[in-house]
Design an enzyme around this catalytic site. Structure first.
Site, PDB file in Angstrom:
ATOM      1  N   ASP A   1      41.081 106.884  29.418  1.00  0.00           N
ATOM      2  CA  ASP A   1      42.159 106.772  28.643  1.00  0.00           C
ATOM      3  C   ASP A   1      42.802 105.715  28.295  1.00  0.00           C
ATOM      4  O   ASP A   1      42.914 105.024  29.199  1.00  0.00           O
ATOM      5  CB  ASP A   1      43.058 107.971  29.336  1.00  0.00           C
ATOM      6  CG  ASP A   1      44.515 108.413  28.338  1.00  0.00           C
ATOM      7  OD1 ASP A   1      44.593 109.515  28.484  1.00  0.00           O
ATOM      8  OD2 ASP A   1      45.282 107.396  27.959  1.00  0.00           O
ATOM      9  N   MET A   2      43.022 105.446  26.980  1.00  0.00           N
ATOM     10  CA  MET A   2      43.369 104.205  26.746  1.00  0.00           C
ATOM     11  C   MET A   2      44.886 103.858  26.908  1.00  0.00           C
ATOM     12  O   MET A   2      45.431 105.030  27.100  1.00  0.00           O
ATOM     13  CB  MET A   2      43.235 103.722  25.011  1.00  0.00           C
ATOM     14  CG  MET A   2      42.073 103.814  24.620  1.00  0.00           C
ATOM     15  SD  MET A   2      40.738 102.675  25.238  1.00  0.00           S
ATOM     16  CE  MET A   2      41.295 101.309  24.585  1.00  0.00           C
TER      17      MET A   2
ATOM     18  N   ASP B   1      42.300 108.713  21.924  1.00  0.00           N
ATOM     19  CA  ASP B   1      42.073 107.769  22.984  1.00  0.00           C
ATOM     20  C   ASP B   1      41.485 108.321  24.369  1.00  0.00           C
ATOM     21  O   ASP B   1      41.633 107.566  25.420  1.00  0.00           O
ATOM     22  CB  ASP B   1      43.684 107.036  23.112  1.00  0.00           C
ATOM     23  CG  ASP B   1      44.398 107.657  24.520  1.00  0.00           C
ATOM     24  OD1 ASP B   1      44.319 109.101  24.486  1.00  0.00           O
ATOM     25  OD2 ASP B   1      45.097 107.311  24.977  1.00  0.00           O
ATOM     26  N   GLU B   2      40.901 109.213  24.249  1.00  0.00           N
ATOM     27  CA  GLU B   2      40.222 109.950  25.542  1.00  0.00           C
ATOM     28  C   GLU B   2      38.737 110.314  25.434  1.00  0.00           C
ATOM     29  O   GLU B   2      38.500 110.722  24.495  1.00  0.00           O
ATOM     30  CB  GLU B   2      41.084 111.184  25.977  1.00  0.00           C
ATOM     31  CG  GLU B   2      41.986 111.209  26.606  1.00  0.00           C
ATOM     32  CD  GLU B   2      42.541 112.573  26.980  1.00  0.00           C
ATOM     33  OE1 GLU B   2      42.302 113.266  27.527  1.00  0.00           O
ATOM     34  OE2 GLU B   2      43.574 112.908  26.399  1.00  0.00           O
TER      35      GLU B   2
HETATM   36  P1  TTP Z   1      48.427 109.515  25.854  1.00  0.00           P
HETATM   37  O1  TTP Z   1      47.039 108.825  26.360  1.00  0.00           O
HETATM   38  O2  TTP Z   1      48.931 110.649  26.211  1.00  0.00           O
HETATM   39  O3  TTP Z   1      49.440 108.160  25.630  1.00  0.00           O
HETATM   40  P2  TTP Z   1      49.341 106.843  25.672  1.00  0.00           P
HETATM   41  O4  TTP Z   1      47.689 106.205  25.516  1.00  0.00           O
HETATM   42  O5  TTP Z   1      50.277 106.086  24.626  1.00  0.00           O
HETATM   43  O6  TTP Z   1      49.817 106.177  27.206  1.00  0.00           O
HETATM   44  P3  TTP Z   1      49.180 106.200  28.657  1.00  0.00           P
HETATM   45  O7  TTP Z   1      48.897 104.776  28.922  1.00  0.00           O
HETATM   46  O8  TTP Z   1      50.169 106.968  29.379  1.00  0.00           O
HETATM   47  O9  TTP Z   1      47.842 106.995  28.174  1.00  0.00           O
HETATM   48  O10 TTP Z   1      48.394 109.668  24.118  1.00  0.00           O
HETATM   49  C1  TTP Z   1      47.446 108.790  23.437  1.00  0.00           C
HETATM   50  C2  TTP Z   1      48.129 108.401  21.920  1.00  0.00           C
HETATM   51  O11 TTP Z   1      48.158 109.759  21.276  1.00  0.00           O
HETATM   52  C3  TTP Z   1      49.499 107.819  22.112  1.00  0.00           C
HETATM   53  O12 TTP Z   1      49.268 106.526  22.038  1.00  0.00           O
HETATM   54  C4  TTP Z   1      50.111 108.454  21.020  1.00  0.00           C
HETATM   55  C5  TTP Z   1      49.422 109.837  20.556  1.00  0.00           C
HETATM   56  N1  TTP Z   1      50.511 110.867  21.068  1.00  0.00           N
HETATM   57  C6  TTP Z   1      51.191 111.403  20.185  1.00  0.00           C
HETATM   58  O13 TTP Z   1      51.146 111.009  18.779  1.00  0.00           O
HETATM   59  N2  TTP Z   1      51.981 112.378  20.503  1.00  0.00           N
HETATM   60  C7  TTP Z   1      52.291 112.876  21.776  1.00  0.00           C
HETATM   61  O14 TTP Z   1      52.987 113.505  22.219  1.00  0.00           O
HETATM   62  C8  TTP Z   1      51.405 112.208  22.841  1.00  0.00           C
HETATM   63  C9  TTP Z   1      51.472 112.601  24.312  1.00  0.00           C
HETATM   64  C10 TTP Z   1      50.422 111.097  22.431  1.00  0.00           C
HETATM   65 MG    MG Z   2      46.233 106.937  26.629  1.00  0.00          MG
END
Ligand code: TTP
Ligand code: MG
Length: 362
Positions: free
Chosen positions: A20-21, A117-118
Site C-alpha cells: 500500500d503506497m 495504490d494497493e
Molecule cells: P489509502 O491507501 O487509504 O490512503 P493513503 O495512501 O493516502 O495513506 P496511507 O499512507 O495511510 O496508505 O488510499 C489511497 C488513495 O486513495 C489516497 O491517497 C486517496 C484515495 N482515497 C480517496 O480518494 N478517498 C478515501 O476516502 C480514501 C480512504 C482514499
Molecule cells: Mg495508501
C-alpha cells in the site's frame, strides 16, 4: 489449541504480500512540487476548502491536525487553515500507479490489483527471502516514482493487509501463523477486513472490542447474530484464517461517473450539459478498456438528498458516445425536474460486453 493449529495449516502454506503506497495522492503531489515537502498538504475535490468536497487524502504532516480521508474540506480547513489544499489530479496518480504496478509485475505476475495504490502478490514460489523481495520492490518503486510504500507479508491476504498497515510509512511487517495470538488478537475489531461501523457497534454491545475477544466467542453466537455466511467469516477471520485466492484479473461490471454541483442546480440546460460531459468520460473508459454496454443508468440527487435512478437497456451492446448519450438523455426525460434543485448527477453504463481485439489497460 491443537485442533485450531490443524485447521489453520492449509491457509498458512502460502506467502502473500500486500503493498500500500504511503499517503498516495499527497506523495505524488509532493514529489512533483518539492516546495510542499514538510508542509501540511490536503488533496480533495477542487482543492478549494471554501467549496464543496471531501478530503481524498492528507499527507502525514496534515494528519497530525486530525485531518483524514472523507472529511469535508471545510472541516479540514478549520483544523489546519495553513494547510495547502490541492485538487485531485486523478490522471497523474493513475500514471504513477501504472509505474509501480509494473515494478510489482517484475517480481511475479500473480498479482491482484485492488485499487490505485494497493496490490496483493503471491510470492510463495519466489526463492528470495521476504526481506529481499521487499527491498527489491521498495528500491524499484523509489527509482521509478520517487515514492515510498508499506509492505505486509503473511500467509494469507487478510493478514498481509493488516500487516502492511502496521508500520506506515515505509514499513515492512512480516506476519507468521504464530503471531496470531500476540499481534492479531490485541488489535481493535475494526482492523479486521469486513468489519465496518455497524458490525463494530453490534459487537461492542456484546462487549467485544478486540479481535482476540471475537475469536473467543463460540461461532454459534456469531451465526445467530450475523447469519451463517458473515458469522462464519467473522469467526474464521478473527483466527487469522483466510483461504481467498489472489485474483489476477477480472472483468469490470460497470463504469460510472458522477458529480456534485458546487451550488444546487435547477437549470435544465446546465444539468443536460453536465450529463453530456459525464457521458463522454464514461464512454472514454469503455473505449480504453475495450467494452461496449447494454444499459445506461442515470442517477439524480435532489437538494433534499432524495435520489432517483432511471435505466435504459438495449439488446445490442453499444460503445459510441452518440448512442450512450441518447440513452442517458432518454433517462433524463423520465426524471421530474420541474422547479426542483439538483445536487448531483451521475451516469453508469453496465451489462458490459468485451469488444474483440481491444487492448485493455493495466
Ligand atoms: P489509502 O491507501 O487509504 O490512503 P493513503 O495512501 O493516502 O495513506 P496511507 O499512507 O495511510 O496508505 O488510499 C489511497 C488513495 O486513495 C489516497 O491517497 C486517496 C484515495 N482515497 C480517496 O480518494 N478517498 C478515501 O476516502 C480514501 C480512504 C482514499
Ligand atoms: Mg495508501
Amino acid at each position: 489449541m491443537q485442533k485450531k493449529a490443524m485447521a489453520q495449516h492449509k491457509s498458512f502454506g502460502r506467502r502473500i504480500l500486500h503493498i500500500d503506497m504511503d499517503a498516495f495522492f499527497a506523495s505524488v503531489e509532493e514529489n512533483r512540487k518539492p516546495e510542499l515537502k514538510g508542509k501540511p498538504v490536503v488533496i480533495g475535490g477542487m482543492g478549494d476548502p471554501s467549496k464543496r468536497g471531501v478530503v481524498s487524502t492528507a499527507n502525514y504532516e496534515a494528519r497530525k491536525y486530525g485531518i483524514s480521508s472523507a472529511m469535508p474540506l471545510r472541516t479540514a480547513y478549520k483544523l489546519c487553515p495553513r494547510a495547502i489544499f490541492l485538487p485531485v489530479d486523478y490522471k497523474a496518480y493513475l500514471a504513477v500507479s501504472r509505474y509501480f504496478k509494473a515494478v510489482l509485475l517484475n517480481i511475479t505476475t500473480i498479482m491482484e490489483d485492488v485499487g490505485i495504490d494497493e496490490a496483493y502478490l503471491d510470492i510463495s514460489e519466489n526463492r528470495d527471502t521476504d526481506e529481499k523481495i521487499s527491498e527489491k520492490i521498495k528500491t524499484g518503486i523509489y527509482e521509478k516514482t520517487g515514492l515510498t510504500c508499506s509492505i505486509g507479508i503473511a500467509p494469507n491476504k487478510l493478514l498481509a493487509k493488516i500487516a502492511s498497515d502496521m508500520n506506515k510509512p515505509d514499513g515492512l511487517t512480516i506476519f507468521s501463523g504464530e503471531d496470531i495470538e500476540n499481534r492479531l488478537w490485541p488489535l481493535p475489531i475494526r482492523k479486521l477486513y469486513g468489519i465496518g461501523p455497524k458490525t463494530e457497534e453490534h459487537l461492542k454491545a456484546l462487549n467485544i472490542a478486540t479481535i482476540g475477544q471475537l475469536a473467543a466467542l463460540p461461532p454459534e453466537v456469531l451465526v445467530a447474530r450475523f447469519g451463517p455466511s458473515y458469522g462464519h467469516y467473522l469467526h474464521e477471520a478473527s483466527r487469522g484464517i483466510d483461504e481467498s485466492p489472489i485474483i489476477t484479473s477480472w472483468e469490470p461490471k460497470s463504469f460510472s461517473r458522477e458529480i456534485t454541483f458546487q451550488v444546487d442546480e435547477k437549470n435544465w440546460q446546465a444539468i443536460a450539459r453536465t450529463l453530456a460531459e459525464l457521458t463522454k468520460e464514461v464512454v472514454s473508459d469503455l473505449a480504453e478498456k475495450g467494452y461496449a454496454a447494454r444499459n445506461v443508468i442515470l442517477k439524480i440527487r435532489y437538494s433534499d438528498f432524495r435520489t432517483v435512478t432511471r435505466a435504459c437497456s438495449i439488446d445490442q451492446a453499444v460503445g459510441k458516445e452518440e448512442e450512450i448519450r441518447r440513452m442517458a438523455f432518454s433517462c433524463l426525460k423520465r426524471v421530474d425536474l420541474s422547479g426542483k434543485k439538483i445536487r448531483l448527477v451521475g451516469v453508469r453504463v453496465g451489462r458490459l460486453e468485451k469488444i474483440k481485439n481491444a487492448i485493455s489497460g493495466v
